[in-house]
Design an enzyme around this catalytic site. Structure first.
Site, PDB file in Angstrom:
ATOM      1  N   GLU A  97      42.001  45.519  35.787  1.00 15.78           N
ATOM      2  CA  GLU A  97      42.765  45.639  35.043  1.00 15.78           C
ATOM      3  C   GLU A  97      43.261  44.918  34.450  1.00 15.78           C
ATOM      4  OE1 GLU A  97      42.809  49.042  34.234  1.00 15.78           O
ATOM      5  OE2 GLU A  97      42.096  49.608  36.326  1.00 15.78           O
TER       6      GLU A  97
HETATM    7  P1  NDP Z   1      48.710  37.036  36.240  1.00 17.20           P
HETATM    8  O1  NDP Z   1      47.310  37.065  35.578  1.00 17.20           O
HETATM    9  O2  NDP Z   1      49.722  35.920  35.289  1.00 17.20           O
HETATM   10  O3  NDP Z   1      49.568  37.305  37.467  1.00 17.20           O
HETATM   11  C1  NDP Z   1      48.849  38.283  37.571  1.00 17.20           C
HETATM   12  C2  NDP Z   1      48.645  38.649  39.127  1.00 17.20           C
HETATM   13  O4  NDP Z   1      47.396  37.334  39.968  1.00 17.20           O
HETATM   14  C3  NDP Z   1      50.020  37.844  40.051  1.00 17.20           C
HETATM   15  O5  NDP Z   1      50.010  38.014  41.505  1.00 17.20           O
HETATM   16  C4  NDP Z   1      49.635  35.842  40.259  1.00 17.20           C
HETATM   17  O6  NDP Z   1      50.621  35.541  41.364  1.00 17.20           O
HETATM   18  C5  NDP Z   1      47.737  36.194  40.476  1.00 17.20           C
HETATM   19  N1  NDP Z   1      47.511  35.095  40.720  1.00 17.20           N
HETATM   20  C6  NDP Z   1      47.507  34.352  39.461  1.00 17.20           C
HETATM   21  N2  NDP Z   1      46.725  33.196  39.714  1.00 17.20           N
HETATM   22  C7  NDP Z   1      45.496  33.537  40.574  1.00 17.20           C
HETATM   23  C8  NDP Z   1      44.304  33.070  40.691  1.00 17.20           C
HETATM   24  N3  NDP Z   1      43.654  32.054  40.553  1.00 17.20           N
HETATM   25  N4  NDP Z   1      43.829  34.138  41.819  1.00 17.20           N
HETATM   26  C9  NDP Z   1      43.913  35.163  42.255  1.00 17.20           C
HETATM   27  N5  NDP Z   1      44.643  35.604  42.051  1.00 17.20           N
HETATM   28  C10 NDP Z   1      45.853  34.849  40.651  1.00 17.20           C
HETATM   29  O7  NDP Z   1      49.161  38.633  34.697  1.00 17.20           O
HETATM   30  P2  NDP Z   1      51.013  38.736  35.033  1.00 17.20           P
HETATM   31  O8  NDP Z   1      51.735  38.754  35.568  1.00 17.20           O
HETATM   32  O9  NDP Z   1      51.581  37.509  33.809  1.00 17.20           O
HETATM   33  O10 NDP Z   1      50.636  40.406  34.380  1.00 17.20           O
HETATM   34  C11 NDP Z   1      50.982  40.315  33.408  1.00 17.20           C
HETATM   35  C12 NDP Z   1      49.317  41.270  32.678  1.00 17.20           C
HETATM   36  O11 NDP Z   1      48.767  41.858  32.866  1.00 17.20           O
HETATM   37  C13 NDP Z   1      49.531  41.373  31.424  1.00 17.20           C
HETATM   38  O12 NDP Z   1      48.676  41.103  30.425  1.00 17.20           O
HETATM   39  C14 NDP Z   1      48.968  42.843  30.929  1.00 17.20           C
HETATM   40  O13 NDP Z   1      48.748  43.337  30.241  1.00 17.20           O
HETATM   41  C15 NDP Z   1      48.495  43.106  33.244  1.00 17.20           C
HETATM   42  N6  NDP Z   1      48.458  44.128  32.966  1.00 17.20           N
HETATM   43  C16 NDP Z   1      47.714  45.043  32.630  1.00 17.20           C
HETATM   44  C17 NDP Z   1      47.204  46.054  33.621  1.00 17.20           C
HETATM   45  C18 NDP Z   1      46.073  47.221  33.908  1.00 17.20           C
HETATM   46  O14 NDP Z   1      46.667  48.318  33.797  1.00 17.20           O
HETATM   47  N7  NDP Z   1      45.721  47.176  32.773  1.00 17.20           N
HETATM   48  C19 NDP Z   1      48.668  46.687  33.498  1.00 17.20           C
HETATM   49  C20 NDP Z   1      50.199  46.401  34.191  1.00 17.20           C
HETATM   50  C21 NDP Z   1      49.961  44.664  33.466  1.00 17.20           C
HETATM   51  P3  NDP Z   1      51.482  34.719  40.972  1.00 17.20           P
HETATM   52  O15 NDP Z   1      52.034  35.831  40.144  1.00 17.20           O
HETATM   53  O16 NDP Z   1      52.070  34.398  41.773  1.00 17.20           O
HETATM   54  O17 NDP Z   1      51.336  33.366  39.975  1.00 17.20           O
END
Ligand code: NDP
Length: 500
Positions: free
Chosen positions: A245
């Site tokens: 997602e």
């Molecule tokens: P990120 O992609 O930065 O992070 C998402 C999660 O992935 C966090 O828990 C993050 O950890 C973790 N993560 C980071 N690097 C890695 C890796 N290499 N491998 C595995 N996991 C990793 O997104 P955001 O938290 O900034 O969220 C915002 C984004 O989410 C926006 O693009 C938004 O559109 C999307 N989103 C989509 C939704 C949907 O249903 N389609 C709903 C809500 C949001 P850490 O935070 O510790 O870096």
């Protein structure tokens, strides 16, 4: 000791992940950072827990999940306050988020048996001597990686459905909202004290990456498109299936016969709620020429009345301080390329806040139109008709949600949007309807949470055929005779040979 740092930026101190309020810098949570070995151990424990949890059956799990829902509902103010402190979201928005999540737990718990449980399937003339049986069996352990912007709604959208399907879950909350994640896990442990069926592992992106490689049966990721690609690459190493997602740049289309007051109200909400930090937030509007000016006037009037600030305001701080630069760049680029700010503008960015900004006539190739801004900003562009609106709405690699306002053609236009979801005469509402699947196309990801598809996402189809009579026309055996084969040829022509 609490170190001085940019409010909202998480830090690691003495092996603990410390989250802080983006508005005040006050400490919100302090959780142990998991090592790679810790993540593997959590998954190993979850494997044992999964067997126990699956053994409770649909009815036992339903009872526990409904109790979890009850505990969260009774403590909704406390959780909303924590969401507000840790992520900066206004309490009222947090209440709406939690309410929506409660609905999803409720629906998943009540419908898992009907959707996933064993059932007979119809057989056809061919193989009529067999009965068919179908059920969806759990993967065992599902890894859930969640973002910060909806720290209750998004992980529950995966976790509640995965749990209802009979899986144990290891959850990696965003580093910006670990305390909210841990709160959900702790409440679950109150109603399921026997086994660690839902666990959290905390830390930065490397902890998420470790979870992808820890031997989970499936990985459900919600976050940015950039990280989604890394997650899929990591999971590809072990052929671990993924549900992604990811981000979006959702468009709203306003047709000539739209109710403009309702359209403006929904637009302002859909674009600016949670300070625009919503994956399915409206970031672009295409309004047809006849109604463009009147629509813009109404949007600007409504958006201009919103309050911005800490407690009690309509729009809170930007949760992730680094996002402020992106929002500023999009506004500046949009204006430099010929766009007009009729509300806000580059100086609307006043860290940690961004005031509502409405840009008109921004060229379609600028970042403000093409990239996810994730701030309380909106571009509104004039189009000739809905056909041009659909063409422009569909021109991006993203395809998450969308909205159409109008009467005669609105549903037909919604169907033409290249997106996984759309709402007609409202914005974002599909997220709250637990009976409807939620997910995107293209760079917004694939797979579905919510609804029947959301439940099936967390179970593997298991198909069983059972003989109930001798085969009159032996086909799948070496003991068939030439006469049997001749009869098969005749049957093939009789059953399938008609028509062209
Ligand atoms: P990120 O992609 O930065 O992070 C998402 C999660 O992935 C966090 O828990 C993050 O950890 C973790 N993560 C980071 N690097 C890695 C890796 N290499 N491998 C595995 N996991 C990793 O997104 P955001 O938290 O900034 O969220 C915002 C984004 O989410 C926006 O693009 C938004 O559109 C999307 N989103 C989509 C939704 C949907 O249903 N389609 C709903 C809500 C949001 P850490 O935070 O510790 O870096």
């Amino acid at each position: 000791m609490t170190a001085v740092h940019v409010p909202g930026t998480p830090i690691i101190e003495d092996g603990r992940l410390v989250s802080t309020s983006p508005a005040t810098g006050a400490e919100a949570g302090r959780l142990p950072v998991a090592t790679e070995a810790d993540v593997r151990d959590a998954v190993a424990r979850a494997r044992v827990a999964a067997d126990w949890w699956a053994g409770l059956g649909f009815t036992g799990r339903r009872e526990r999940l409904l109790r979890w829902r009850g505990v969260i509902a009774r403590r909704i103010e406390e959780l909303a306050e924590l969401v507000h402190t840790e992520g900066g979201k206004p309490v009222a928005d947090a209440v709406v988020e939690i309410l929506t999540a409660l609905e999803h737990i409720d629906w998943a718990a009540r419908n898992a048996k009907r959707v996933l449980g064993p059932r007979r399937v119809r057989t056809r003339l061919i193989l009529a001597e067999f009965t068919g049986h179908l059920e969806y069996q759990p993967y065992g352990v599902v890894g859930v990686i969640g973002p910060w912007n909806y720290p209750v709604f998004t992980p529950i959208g995966s976790a509640a459905y995965a749990l209802a399907a009979g899986n144990a879950v290891v959850f990696k909350p965003s580093e910006y909202t670990p305390a909210v994640g841990q709160w959900l896990v702790d409440r679950f442990a109150e109603v399921v004290p026997e086994q660690p069926v839902l666990q959290a592992v905390h830390g930065l992106g490397d902890v998420g990456a470790a979870l992808c490689r820890a031997g989970v049966g499936k990985l459900a990721f919600t976050g940015s498109t950039r990280t989604a690609k890394k997650v899929m690459a990591a999971c590809a190493e072990t052929l671990t299936p993924v549900l992604l997602e990811a981000g979006g740049k959702d468009a709203m289309i306003v047709d000539a016969d739209a109710d403009l007051d309702a359209a403006a109200e929904a637009c302002v909400w859909g674009a600016l709620t949670n300070a625009g930090q919503t994956c399915i937030g409206i970031e672009r509007v295409y309004a047809v020429d006849q109604v463009f000016d009147a629509f813009v006037d109404k949007v600007v009037a409504k958006a201009g009345r919103l309050t911005v600030g800490p407690d009690g305001a309509d729009i809170g701080p930007i949760t992730m301080p680094s996002q402020l630069d992106i929002i500023r760049r999009h506004i500046e680029d949009g204006v430099a390329a010929g766009g007009r700010a009729v509300l806000g503008g580059a100086d609307a960015v006043q860290p940690p806040y961004v005031h509502p900004t409405v840009l008109l006539d921004v060229p379609e190739d600028s970042a403000a139109v093409r990239e996810e801004t994730f701030g309380p900003t909106l571009t509104v562009n004039r189009v000739r008709d809905v056909d041009e609106a659909v063409e422009r709405a569909n021109a991006l690699p993203y395809g998450l949600g969308g909205s159409v306002f109008g009467r005669k053609r609105a549903v037909a236009v919604a169907r033409r949007l290249r997106s996984g979801m759309a709402s007609v005469n409202s914005t974002l509402t599909f997220a709250g309807m637990s009976t409807l699947p939620f997910g995107g196309v293209g760079e917004s990801g694939f797979g579905r949470i919510h609804g029947e598809d959301g439940l099936r996402e967390f179970g593997r189809a298991k198909s069983i055929t059972k003989r109930r009579a001798r085969s009159m026309l032996p086909a799948m055996t070496f003991e068939r005779t030439p006469a049997d084969v001749a009869r098969l040829v005749k049957a093939a022509k009789l059953m399938y040979g008609r028509g062209r």
